[in-house]
Enzyme design. Structure first.
Site, PDB file in Angstrom:
ATOM      1  N   THR A  46       0.823  -1.212   0.000  1.00  0.00           N
ATOM      2  CA  THR A  46       0.000   0.000   0.000  1.00  0.00           C
ATOM      3  C   THR A  46       0.852   1.255   0.000  1.00  0.00           C
ATOM      4  O   THR A  46       0.564   2.235  -0.705  1.00  0.00           O
ATOM      5  CB  THR A  46      -0.919   0.005   1.237  1.00  0.00           C
ATOM      6  N   TYR A 109     -13.340  -3.692  -0.869  1.00  0.00           N
ATOM      7  CA  TYR A 109     -14.534  -3.169  -1.544  1.00  0.00           C
ATOM      8  C   TYR A 109     -15.655  -4.195  -1.654  1.00  0.00           C
ATOM      9  O   TYR A 109     -16.810  -3.885  -1.380  1.00  0.00           O
ATOM     10  CB  TYR A 109     -14.193  -2.598  -2.935  1.00  0.00           C
ATOM     11  N   TYR A 135      -2.610 -10.469   4.587  1.00  0.00           N
ATOM     12  CA  TYR A 135      -2.570  -9.067   5.010  1.00  0.00           C
ATOM     13  C   TYR A 135      -3.981  -8.645   5.398  1.00  0.00           C
ATOM     14  O   TYR A 135      -4.866  -8.594   4.552  1.00  0.00           O
ATOM     15  CB  TYR A 135      -2.024  -8.199   3.881  1.00  0.00           C
ATOM     16  N   ARG A 140      -8.732  -0.340   5.387  1.00  0.00           N
ATOM     17  CA  ARG A 140      -8.680  -0.139   3.940  1.00  0.00           C
ATOM     18  C   ARG A 140      -9.594  -1.080   3.170  1.00  0.00           C
ATOM     19  O   ARG A 140     -10.040  -0.750   2.073  1.00  0.00           O
ATOM     20  CB  ARG A 140      -7.246  -0.308   3.430  1.00  0.00           C
ATOM     21  N   LYS A 164       0.200 -10.390   8.230  1.00  0.00           N
ATOM     22  CA  LYS A 164       0.451  -9.008   8.616  1.00  0.00           C
ATOM     23  C   LYS A 164      -0.862  -8.492   9.188  1.00  0.00           C
ATOM     24  O   LYS A 164      -1.834  -8.276   8.471  1.00  0.00           O
ATOM     25  CB  LYS A 164       0.891  -8.169   7.414  1.00  0.00           C
ATOM     26  N   ILE A 206       5.861  -5.384   9.588  1.00  0.00           N
ATOM     27  CA  ILE A 206       6.065  -4.795   8.265  1.00  0.00           C
ATOM     28  C   ILE A 206       5.669  -3.338   8.428  1.00  0.00           C
ATOM     29  O   ILE A 206       4.507  -3.020   8.637  1.00  0.00           O
ATOM     30  CB  ILE A 206       5.260  -5.502   7.175  1.00  0.00           C
TER      31      ILE A 206
END
Length: 292
Positions: A46, A109, A135, A140, A164, A206
């Site tokens: 990202t 989304y 992840y 997000r 993550k 990370i």
């Protein structure tokens, strides 16, 4: 997978003032974080503003990082999306010979159910020629990979080696650590709670701030992994204000301002992101770590 214990950094994509990819700047960033002591590099996450990159630019960035790294550190490539079949197709066709794992974000989304998330990563695990790091970043993606789903995936697919975890929820992270398979790594994706996660049994981070302050942040993580709590927290509290500031007006605008202050790269970001304002820029330029 001991190579992913410690501090990985989610590399930025430096841009020139004309918004083209700054290849030389990217090489400087790679060399800087390696020389300052991080353990591995994450490409096209990202923080790289991957959503605004063309396919040609992505290939240029991959080639540049591979060249600059020169086999010094393990490399992780971001390969994810909300179209499962498209992700699978990339996994079938890309050359992963220089990469040690992929980092694959939970579908954004679409807002899949937990079963949908499981089936998405099942398809990825069955196709990927290299290990997979899940992840989870609900802020997000608008969906949360619950601990039970992550643990189910880790149990069913041995090439799913880590997650993550960036929900910003220390209790959720602890549930993962409590119930995970022994070799599965729980990696912080939230710089502010990295040390508490490490001390609870996590494997590292990370990081975004880790590329702006790689020496201090990676040392904090190593101290935490060794159980040197007081020394680790001394660095943690030194870095807290910087962590707040780099995310205050969006990522990677904040960390790019840190790089500009160090004459590494321009602070250029692509729309819809914009630069930090002059007040925050001044505070970032003036930030120093005392007694480090």
């Amino acid at each position: 997978m001991k190579k992913f214990v410690g501090t990985g950094v989610a590399l930025v994509t430096p841009f020139k003032k004309d918004f083209s990819v700054d290849v030389d700047g990217l090489k400087r960033v790679v060399n800087y974080v390696i020389e300052e002591g991080v353990e591995y590099l994450v490409v096209l996450g990202t923080t790289a503003e991957t959503a605004t990159l063309t396919q040609e630019e992505k290939e240029l960035i991959i080639a540049t990082v591979i060249e600059a790294n020169a086999d010094r550190l393990p490399l992780v490539l971001g390969v994810g999306g909300n179209n499962t079949m498209k992700v699978v197709e990339e996994l079938k066709t890309r050359d992963f010979s220089k990469f040690d794992a992929i980092l694959s974000v939970s579908p954004y989304y679409n807002k899949p159910t937990q079963e949908g998330i499981y089936q998405h990563f099942k398809a990825i695990a069955e196709t990927s020629p290299i290990p997979v790091i899940l992840y989870n970043v609900p802020g997000r993606t608008a969906s949360n990979v619950l601990p039970a789903t992550a643990i189910r995936l880790a149990t069913d697919f041995k090439n799913i080696i880590a997650i993550k975890e960036a929900a910003g929820d220390i209790v959720q992270a602890m549930r993962l650590i409590q119930n995970k398979p022994e070799e599965f790594l729980v990696i912080s994706g939230d710089d502010m709670i990295t040390l508490p996660m490490v001390l609870a049994g996590g494997s590292g981070v990370i990081s975004v701030i880790g590329q702006g302050f790689p020496k201090e942040f990676s040392e904090m993580v190593r101290l935490g992994l060794k159980g040197n709590i007081n020394e680790a927290y001394r660095l943690h509290y030194q870095l807290m204000d910087a962590v707040d500031m780099i995310f205050e007006q969006g990522n990677p605008a904040g960390i790019k301002e840190v790089f500009k202050a160090r004459d590494l790269v321009e602070n250029t970001v692509r729309l819809p992101l914009v630069n930090v304002d002059s007040n925050l820029a001044g505070r970032l330029h003036n930030f120093t770590i005392k007694n480090s």
